[in-house]
Each structure stands twice: as C-alpha cells, then as structure tokens.
Design a protein around this motif. Structure first.
Motif, PDB file in Angstrom:
ATOM      1  N   UNK A 180      16.043   9.424  -7.849  1.00  0.00           N
ATOM      2  CA  UNK A 180      16.936   8.683  -6.966  1.00  0.00           C
ATOM      3  C   UNK A 180      16.386   7.272  -6.748  1.00  0.00           C
ATOM      4  N   UNK A 181      17.248   6.395  -6.248  1.00  0.00           N
ATOM      5  CA  UNK A 181      16.864   5.022  -6.002  1.00  0.00           C
ATOM      6  C   UNK A 181      17.552   4.534  -4.731  1.00  0.00           C
ATOM      7  N   UNK A 182      16.879   3.663  -3.995  1.00  0.00           N
ATOM      8  CA  UNK A 182      17.493   3.032  -2.838  1.00  0.00           C
ATOM      9  C   UNK A 182      18.205   1.752  -3.265  1.00  0.00           C
ATOM     10  N   UNK A 183      19.368   1.489  -2.677  1.00  0.00           N
ATOM     11  CA  UNK A 183      20.138   0.292  -3.027  1.00  0.00           C
ATOM     12  C   UNK A 183      20.734  -0.320  -1.776  1.00  0.00           C
ATOM     13  N   UNK A 184      20.947  -1.642  -1.808  1.00  0.00           N
ATOM     14  CA  UNK A 184      21.620  -2.293  -0.703  1.00  0.00           C
ATOM     15  C   UNK A 184      22.272  -3.591  -1.153  1.00  0.00           C
ATOM     16  N   UNK A 185      23.280  -4.031  -0.384  1.00  0.00           N
ATOM     17  CA  UNK A 185      23.924  -5.329  -0.599  1.00  0.00           C
ATOM     18  C   UNK A 185      23.708  -6.131   0.679  1.00  0.00           C
ATOM     19  N   UNK A 186      22.691  -7.001   0.716  1.00  0.00           N
ATOM     20  CA  UNK A 186      22.381  -7.715   1.951  1.00  0.00           C
ATOM     21  C   UNK A 186      23.415  -8.786   2.277  1.00  0.00           C
ATOM     22  N   UNK A 187      23.662  -8.964   3.579  1.00  0.00           N
ATOM     23  CA  UNK A 187      24.576 -10.007   4.036  1.00  0.00           C
ATOM     24  C   UNK A 187      23.736 -11.193   4.518  1.00  0.00           C
ATOM     25  N   UNK A 188      23.171 -11.909   3.548  1.00  0.00           N
ATOM     26  CA  UNK A 188      22.334 -13.069   3.826  1.00  0.00           C
ATOM     27  C   UNK A 188      22.578 -14.084   2.720  1.00  0.00           C
ATOM     28  N   UNK A 189      22.906 -15.312   3.074  1.00  0.00           N
ATOM     29  CA  UNK A 189      23.324 -16.293   2.074  1.00  0.00           C
ATOM     30  C   UNK A 189      22.196 -16.732   1.157  1.00  0.00           C
ATOM     31  N   UNK A 190      20.978 -16.783   1.680  1.00  0.00           N
ATOM     32  CA  UNK A 190      19.845 -17.149   0.824  1.00  0.00           C
ATOM     33  C   UNK A 190      19.611 -16.073  -0.229  1.00  0.00           C
ATOM     34  N   UNK A 191      19.549 -14.832   0.213  1.00  0.00           N
ATOM     35  CA  UNK A 191      19.340 -13.717  -0.721  1.00  0.00           C
ATOM     36  C   UNK A 191      20.480 -13.629  -1.725  1.00  0.00           C
ATOM     37  N   UNK A 192      21.710 -13.788  -1.233  1.00  0.00           N
ATOM     38  CA  UNK A 192      22.865 -13.686  -2.132  1.00  0.00           C
ATOM     39  C   UNK A 192      22.851 -14.810  -3.171  1.00  0.00           C
ATOM     40  N   UNK A 193      22.503 -16.026  -2.744  1.00  0.00           N
ATOM     41  CA  UNK A 193      22.441 -17.149  -3.685  1.00  0.00           C
ATOM     42  C   UNK A 193      21.396 -16.901  -4.770  1.00  0.00           C
ATOM     43  N   UNK A 218       0.835  -1.213   0.000  1.00  0.00           N
ATOM     44  CA  UNK A 218       0.000   0.000   0.000  1.00  0.00           C
ATOM     45  C   UNK A 218       0.864   1.255   0.000  1.00  0.00           C
ATOM     46  N   UNK A 219       1.854   1.286  -0.928  1.00  0.00           N
ATOM     47  CA  UNK A 219       2.711   2.464  -1.072  1.00  0.00           C
ATOM     48  C   UNK A 219       2.621   2.970  -2.508  1.00  0.00           C
ATOM     49  N   UNK A 220       2.772   4.292  -2.667  1.00  0.00           N
ATOM     50  CA  UNK A 220       2.684   4.868  -4.002  1.00  0.00           C
ATOM     51  C   UNK A 220       4.072   5.022  -4.619  1.00  0.00           C
ATOM     52  N   UNK A 221       4.111   5.676  -5.783  1.00  0.00           N
ATOM     53  CA  UNK A 221       5.369   5.779  -6.527  1.00  0.00           C
ATOM     54  C   UNK A 221       6.391   6.679  -5.843  1.00  0.00           C
ATOM     55  N   UNK A 222       5.964   7.473  -4.863  1.00  0.00           N
ATOM     56  CA  UNK A 222       6.921   8.323  -4.138  1.00  0.00           C
ATOM     57  C   UNK A 222       7.673   7.551  -3.056  1.00  0.00           C
ATOM     58  N   UNK A 223       7.219   6.335  -2.764  1.00  0.00           N
ATOM     59  CA  UNK A 223       7.911   5.509  -1.771  1.00  0.00           C
ATOM     60  C   UNK A 223       9.110   4.836  -2.447  1.00  0.00           C
ATOM     61  N   UNK A 224      10.295   5.062  -1.893  1.00  0.00           N
ATOM     62  CA  UNK A 224      11.499   4.461  -2.468  1.00  0.00           C
ATOM     63  C   UNK A 224      11.459   2.940  -2.344  1.00  0.00           C
ATOM     64  N   UNK A 225      11.466   2.264  -3.471  1.00  0.00           N
ATOM     65  CA  UNK A 225      11.741   0.839  -3.465  1.00  0.00           C
ATOM     66  C   UNK A 225      13.259   0.667  -3.497  1.00  0.00           C
ATOM     67  N   UNK A 226      13.728  -0.523  -3.181  1.00  0.00           N
ATOM     68  CA  UNK A 226      15.170  -0.745  -3.047  1.00  0.00           C
ATOM     69  C   UNK A 226      15.642  -1.811  -4.018  1.00  0.00           C
ATOM     70  N   UNK A 227      16.792  -1.568  -4.638  1.00  0.00           N
ATOM     71  CA  UNK A 227      17.437  -2.591  -5.448  1.00  0.00           C
ATOM     72  C   UNK A 227      18.376  -3.400  -4.565  1.00  0.00           C
ATOM     73  N   UNK A 228      18.149  -4.694  -4.468  1.00  0.00           N
ATOM     74  CA  UNK A 228      19.041  -5.591  -3.746  1.00  0.00           C
ATOM     75  C   UNK A 228      20.102  -6.063  -4.727  1.00  0.00           C
ATOM     76  N   UNK A 229      21.352  -5.720  -4.441  1.00  0.00           N
ATOM     77  CA  UNK A 229      22.456  -5.979  -5.368  1.00  0.00           C
ATOM     78  C   UNK A 229      23.410  -7.030  -4.822  1.00  0.00           C
TER      79      UNK A 229
END
Length: 207
Positions: free
Chosen positions: A118-131, A58-69
């Motif tokens: 602008x865009x939100x970005x992150x590099x998660x430290x989780x093996x499932x997500x990374x795999x 329930x968020x609109x286009x002004x809510x930053x989504x995040x790229x998981x890299x």
C-alpha cells in the motif's frame, strides 16, 4: 549548506519554482510548506534521496511515505481506485487528507509498504507545492517534517533552517504552516478506517 528560498504563498515566483524543481531532479531533499505542516520531499525515483529522507526522519521501510499528487487523476496512476473510492476522493481533494490505497505497478516496490503493498497519497491545497508539482510534471515523495524524538512538526522556516540546513538541499519559506498534520484514512477495505484525525474533516469519508 542548504539553499533558502522565500516564495510568495499566493503567487510563487516561477524562477524559484524552476530552481527548486532542478534541485529535486538532481537528487535533492526539499523542505516545503503544505496545507497542513511543512514536509520533506524528494524525487520518487531517486533511491539515494529516499534513503536520505528516511534517515532524516529516522523511519524504516514500514513507515508509510506519501506521494504528493497534482490531482485525483494522478492518484489513480499510482493507486488502485474503484468508483466508490473515486467519489469520496473527489469530494475530499485537494485538502488536508492522506489516503492509504493499494499501490499500482507505477510505484517502485521499495516505496510501498513491504507486507501490504500500500501507499499513502494526497493532493495538497497549497499553491507553492502545487506549482512545484506542475513544474515537475509528476508526484513527489514526502513525509511530514517531524524530527526524531519530537512529537510536533516543525512549522517555522527559520527554525527548519537552523536544525536542518546541513541535512537538506533546499528550504522553501512559504510562511508559517499549521501544527496539525493531515487526517489519515485507510481506504484499502470496503469501509474507510480513520487512522489519524488531523486537519481534514473525516465526515467526507462517512466517518
């Protein structure tokens, strides 16, 4: 009805990772664990999936989504990063940080903030997500799994299943996650700005 995979948090089963990647390629929404909270993710190029993801939150286009890299070099593909920003990000990734940067042309315009680009970005430290990121070979679009009108994220995969099994395509059970979301840092100006204090140590950005 969604599928439900139980993955080992340290050695995720490759067979299930491949199935999860296929679900994402086919336009699916996936709930998965990260190094902070559970997140909802989808393919960044799938407009319908992104619309569904925003509707669940329930968020609109002004809510930053995040790229998981996967890593810092992938962040540099989707965001403009100068030498100063690079040094800070190198010290802070992977980790429980979301950084806001100016988006490059690699990011579909509908995904970046409509006025700020602008865009939100992150590099998660989780093996499932990374795999899963490695199997996909590209970033995932995601958002913290907080349901509308709730203040706290969902962290128990069984509760996620109970609440969202008719709205998402896959729930990955990787064990319980933290209740504390990422620390959000706006890096678009010369001096980083702390937007939200979360799990990550903001002193790595001089804050």
């Amino acid at each position: 009805m969604s599928q439900f995979f139980q993955l080992h948090p340290d050695n995720p089963q490759l067979r299930l990772i491949k199935q999860a990647a296929q679900i994402i390629h086919q336009g699916g929404i996936v709930a998965l664990p990260t190094d902070s909270c559970y997140a909802l993710v989808c393919h960044l190029d799938d407009k319908d999936a992104v619309t569904r993801l925003r509707r669940i939150r329930a968020v609109d286009e002004k809510h930053h989504l995040t790229l998981l890299c996967r890593d810092l070099s992938e962040i540099a593909l989707y965001a403009k990063v100068d030498n100063r920003q690079y040094r800070m990000l190198k010290a802070a990734t992977p980790g429980a940080f979301t950084v806001i940067l100016e988006a490059t042309k690699e990011v579909p315009r509908r995904l970046s903030h409509p006025s700020r680009k602008t865009i939100g970005l992150r590099v998660p430290e989780n093996r499932i997500t990374h795999a899963l990121l490695e199997e996909l070979g590209q970033a995932l679009l995601g958002t913290t799994l907080i349901l509308p009108n709730e203040d706290e994220p969902l962290t128990d995969p069984e509760v996620i299943r109970e609440k969202l099994e008719k709205q998402v395509d896959l729930i990955i059970d990787g064990g319980a996650c933290s209740l504390i979301p990422t620390t959000v840092i706006d890096m678009t100006d010369d001096v980083p700005v702390l937007i939200r204090q979360g799990r990550g140590d903001a002193t790595l950005f001089g804050l």
